[in-house]
Motif scaffolding. Structure first.
Motif, mmCIF file in Angstrom:
data_model
loop_
_atom_site.group_PDB
_atom_site.id
_atom_site.type_symbol
_atom_site.label_atom_id
_atom_site.label_comp_id
_atom_site.label_asym_id
_atom_site.label_seq_id
_atom_site.Cartn_x
_atom_site.Cartn_y
_atom_site.Cartn_z
ATOM 1 N N ALA A 94 0.767 -1.246 0.000
ATOM 2 C CA ALA A 94 0.000 0.000 0.000
ATOM 3 C C ALA A 94 0.799 1.298 0.000
ATOM 4 O O ALA A 94 0.201 2.371 -0.098
ATOM 5 C CB ALA A 94 -0.943 0.009 1.213
ATOM 6 N N THR A 95 2.123 1.243 0.099
ATOM 7 C CA THR A 95 2.883 2.495 0.176
ATOM 8 C C THR A 95 2.604 3.400 -1.012
ATOM 9 O O THR A 95 2.342 4.600 -0.857
ATOM 10 C CB THR A 95 4.394 2.211 0.275
ATOM 11 N N LYS A 96 2.622 2.864 -2.215
ATOM 12 C CA LYS A 96 2.388 3.693 -3.397
ATOM 13 C C LYS A 96 0.944 4.191 -3.448
ATOM 14 O O LYS A 96 0.668 5.275 -3.971
ATOM 15 C CB LYS A 96 2.737 2.926 -4.671
ATOM 16 N N TRP A 97 0.011 3.387 -2.909
ATOM 17 C CA TRP A 97 -1.378 3.829 -2.863
ATOM 18 C C TRP A 97 -1.475 5.170 -2.148
ATOM 19 O O TRP A 97 -2.137 6.090 -2.617
ATOM 20 C CB TRP A 97 -2.254 2.814 -2.130
ATOM 21 N N PHE A 98 -0.807 5.251 -0.987
ATOM 22 C CA PHE A 98 -0.921 6.437 -0.150
ATOM 23 C C PHE A 98 -0.053 7.584 -0.669
ATOM 24 O O PHE A 98 -0.503 8.731 -0.705
ATOM 25 C CB PHE A 98 -0.543 6.103 1.294
ATOM 26 N N ILE A 99 1.175 7.296 -1.041
ATOM 27 C CA ILE A 99 2.080 8.371 -1.463
ATOM 28 C C ILE A 99 1.609 9.024 -2.754
ATOM 29 O O ILE A 99 1.617 10.253 -2.893
ATOM 30 C CB ILE A 99 3.513 7.836 -1.631
ATOM 31 N N CYS A 100 1.187 8.223 -3.725
ATOM 32 C CA CYS A 100 0.779 8.758 -5.028
ATOM 33 C C CYS A 100 -0.734 8.933 -5.144
ATOM 34 O O CYS A 100 -1.222 9.347 -6.196
ATOM 35 C CB CYS A 100 1.271 7.847 -6.153
ATOM 36 N N ILE A 115 -11.360 8.502 2.046
ATOM 37 C CA ILE A 115 -11.619 7.820 0.782
ATOM 38 C C ILE A 115 -10.483 6.867 0.420
ATOM 39 O O ILE A 115 -10.701 5.830 -0.209
ATOM 40 C CB ILE A 115 -11.848 8.841 -0.358
ATOM 41 N N ILE A 116 -9.253 7.182 0.834
ATOM 42 C CA ILE A 116 -8.120 6.304 0.518
ATOM 43 C C ILE A 116 -8.303 4.949 1.187
ATOM 44 O O ILE A 116 -8.032 3.899 0.583
ATOM 45 C CB ILE A 116 -6.792 6.944 0.954
ATOM 46 N N PHE A 117 -8.785 4.966 2.425
ATOM 47 C CA PHE A 117 -9.035 3.703 3.127
ATOM 48 C C PHE A 117 -10.189 2.948 2.486
ATOM 49 O O PHE A 117 -10.141 1.713 2.373
ATOM 50 C CB PHE A 117 -9.337 3.974 4.601
ATOM 51 N N GLY A 128 -8.771 1.266 -0.594
ATOM 52 C CA GLY A 128 -7.932 0.137 -0.216
ATOM 53 C C GLY A 128 -8.750 -1.055 0.239
ATOM 54 O O GLY A 128 -8.498 -2.206 -0.179
ATOM 55 N N LEU A 129 -9.744 -0.815 1.076
ATOM 56 C CA LEU A 129 -10.599 -1.902 1.562
ATOM 57 C C LEU A 129 -11.420 -2.513 0.435
ATOM 58 O O LEU A 129 -11.673 -3.724 0.415
ATOM 59 C CB LEU A 129 -11.529 -1.384 2.655
ATOM 60 N N THR A 130 -11.807 -1.688 -0.535
ATOM 61 C CA THR A 130 -12.571 -2.198 -1.679
ATOM 62 C C THR A 130 -11.709 -3.106 -2.544
ATOM 63 O O THR A 130 -12.164 -4.177 -2.980
ATOM 64 C CB THR A 130 -13.111 -1.025 -2.521
ATOM 65 N N LEU A 131 -10.476 -2.709 -2.804
ATOM 66 C CA LEU A 131 -9.579 -3.553 -3.594
ATOM 67 C C LEU A 131 -9.356 -4.896 -2.918
ATOM 68 O O LEU A 131 -9.326 -5.943 -3.573
ATOM 69 C CB LEU A 131 -8.241 -2.837 -3.802
ATOM 70 N N LEU A 187 -9.121 9.943 -10.806
ATOM 71 C CA LEU A 187 -9.739 11.254 -10.714
ATOM 72 C C LEU A 187 -11.080 11.196 -10.002
ATOM 73 O O LEU A 187 -11.449 12.141 -9.290
ATOM 74 C CB LEU A 187 -9.881 11.874 -12.100
ATOM 75 N N ARG A 188 -11.805 10.110 -10.161
ATOM 76 C CA ARG A 188 -13.049 9.946 -9.408
ATOM 77 C C ARG A 188 -12.749 9.837 -7.910
ATOM 78 O O ARG A 188 -13.496 10.360 -7.071
ATOM 79 C CB ARG A 188 -13.799 8.705 -9.904
ATOM 80 N N ILE A 189 -11.656 9.170 -7.573
ATOM 81 C CA ILE A 189 -11.234 9.088 -6.171
ATOM 82 C C ILE A 189 -10.853 10.471 -5.661
ATOM 83 O O ILE A 189 -11.235 10.868 -4.555
ATOM 84 C CB ILE A 189 -10.055 8.102 -6.023
ATOM 85 N N TRP A 190 -10.104 11.216 -6.476
ATOM 86 C CA TRP A 190 -9.675 12.559 -6.067
ATOM 87 C C TRP A 190 -10.852 13.507 -5.914
ATOM 88 O O TRP A 190 -10.817 14.407 -5.077
ATOM 89 C CB TRP A 190 -8.668 13.112 -7.075
ATOM 90 N N ASP A 191 -11.915 13.321 -6.720
ATOM 91 C CA ASP A 191 -13.118 14.122 -6.521
ATOM 92 C C ASP A 191 -13.562 14.035 -5.064
ATOM 93 O O ASP A 191 -13.867 15.046 -4.422
ATOM 94 C CB ASP A 191 -14.259 13.618 -7.417
ATOM 95 N N CYS A 192 -13.599 12.821 -4.549
ATOM 96 C CA CYS A 192 -14.041 12.588 -3.172
ATOM 97 C C CYS A 192 -12.974 13.016 -2.167
ATOM 98 O O CYS A 192 -13.297 13.512 -1.079
ATOM 99 C CB CYS A 192 -14.375 11.112 -2.972
ATOM 100 N N LEU A 193 -11.708 12.834 -2.517
ATOM 101 C CA LEU A 193 -10.617 13.220 -1.622
ATOM 102 C C LEU A 193 -10.641 14.719 -1.341
ATOM 103 O O LEU A 193 -10.498 15.143 -0.190
ATOM 104 C CB LEU A 193 -9.277 12.823 -2.249
ATOM 105 N N PHE A 194 -10.826 15.522 -2.361
ATOM 106 C CA PHE A 194 -10.852 16.968 -2.162
ATOM 107 C C PHE A 194 -12.059 17.407 -1.334
ATOM 108 O O PHE A 194 -11.986 18.402 -0.617
ATOM 109 C CB PHE A 194 -10.845 17.700 -3.509
ATOM 110 N N TYR A 195 -13.153 16.661 -1.433
ATOM 111 C CA TYR A 195 -14.347 17.027 -0.672
ATOM 112 C C TYR A 195 -14.352 16.417 0.726
ATOM 113 O O TYR A 195 -14.611 17.093 1.714
ATOM 114 C CB TYR A 195 -15.599 16.577 -1.424
ATOM 115 N N GLU A 196 -14.057 15.115 0.821
ATOM 116 C CA GLU A 196 -14.252 14.371 2.066
ATOM 117 C C GLU A 196 -12.973 14.094 2.844
ATOM 118 O O GLU A 196 -13.038 13.672 4.002
ATOM 119 C CB GLU A 196 -14.957 13.041 1.761
#
Length: 350
Positions: free
Chosen positions: A235-241, A266-268, A271-274, A253-262
């Motif tokens: 998961a290191t690259k998941w979080f860093i990048c 969303i990263i967790f 990760g849990l979904t994958l 970009l769909r993930i980042w949409d939520c990251l900027f708002y919430e």
């Protein structure tokens, strides 16, 4: 595999790059991709109409339940920069500083050591993207954003991983100043201590993810532990990048949409979904290398490509995920690491 957006309505057969300029691999599955796009374009058209109504006559977006629902369903590419600035707090933050801060940082004195470090990383940034690997224009834009931020926040300076984030921000917003402010709000507000010299935030959140997997999928956690694969490897690259260079572009970009708002929750969820989506395959792996290879494959399979279905799963598969639980785990893990460090220092002193 990477994804087109609504503006790319032309026939996609054998087009070797996506809308953002990323080159497709030789084994790209165009048939599956076109099957996906035939449905996703309908979704995009519907969402574009709703967003046009929401933002009509130059209206700004306000943080509320409607905006949250719209953002989770995806922001049209043409509105992303504007919406990200508004909902992330970057727009309000910008008003607290002198006008033209970005340019004034570039016009000021520079640290040559930082200049050299950034220049070393520029050719490594998105080598499979035609905008970055065929001309110097985008590399120079990226250089200016990273240099300005490094001098604006000397505590962080420049950290590897920021080049991918700033690079993708530029590909989306087409604006250095906007990318600078979005980078600032990500690094300082949304992702605390991810890019500090010790990267404590990333180290802590990888352990938080491990604990969440243990709580929600204990059999998977036990299996990965038995195989001896550290979560840091996964998961290191998941979080860093922030999943850039990991998942298909439109999914990122769909993930980042939520990251900027919430925020970082969303990263967790991703990760849990994958992990949850591929639970049975993970449990079938019988050694370190096979499970490590599986985690590479699942980030580029058809599920990851189908970004709309993927994002719906992100809010379904992990189940309830409270911010208070994440913060509690962060505090526990940070306190335990601090205790261990103090014990180690005491032993050295003896």
């Amino acid at each position: 595999m990477r994804a087109f957006h609504l503006t790319s309505l032309q026939h996609t057969t054998k087009i070797k790059v996506d809308e953002y300029g990323f080159e497709r691999p030789p084994d790209f599955d165009y048939i599956s991709y076109e099957d996906f796009m035939s449905e996703y374009l309908k979704v995009l058209a519907k969402r574009a109409k709703k967003w046009s109504d929401l933002l009509g006559n130059g209206r700004s977006i306000m943080k509320n339940r409607l905006a949250k629902r719209y953002i989770r369903k995806g922001i049209p590419c043409e509105h992303r920069g504007k919406v990200w600035l508004a909902v992330s707090g970057a727009e309000a933050l910008k008003s607290d500083y002198e006008a033209n801060l970005f340019q004034s940082l570039l016009d000021g004195p520079v640290n040559q050591d930082i200049v050299e470090i950034i220049r070393t990383d520029l050719p490594r940034t998105f080598p499979d993207n035609i905008y970055f690997n065929t001309t110097d224009e985008h590399q120079q834009k990226l250089f200016r954003v990273l240099l300005a931020y490094a001098h604006h926040n000397p505590r962080i300076g420049y950290c590897q991983g920021l080049n991918y984030i700033a690079g993708l921000l530029l590909l989306v917003t087409h604006c250095e100043d906007t990318s600078f402010w979005l980078l600032k709000v990500l690094v300082e507000n949304k992702l605390p201590d991810y890019y500090s010299p010790t990267m404590d935030g990333v180290i802590t959140d990888i352990e938080v993810l491990s604990e969440l997997v243990k709580e929600k999928m204990p059999d998977v956690h036990r299996h990965i532990l038995a195989l001896g694969l550290p979560w840091a490897v996964i998961a290191t690259k998941w979080f860093i990048c922030l999943f850039a260079e990991v998942l298909p572009t439109e999914t990122v970009l769909r993930i980042w949409d939520c990251l900027f708002y919430e925020g970082s929750k969303i990263i967790f969820r991703v990760g849990l979904t994958l992990v949850g989506r591929h639970k049975s395959e993970i449990l079938k792996c019988d050694d370190f290398s096979s499970v490590a290879e599986l985690f590479k494959e699942i980030t580029q399979d058809s599920f990851a490509l189908h970004c709309h279905d993927f994002m719906q799963s992100v809010f379904r598969i992990p189940g309830t995920l409270k911010r208070t639980r994440i913060e509690s785990l962060r505090e526990q893990i940070s306190a335990e690491r601090k205790r261990k460090n103090e014990m180690q220092n005491q032993q050295k002193e003896r």
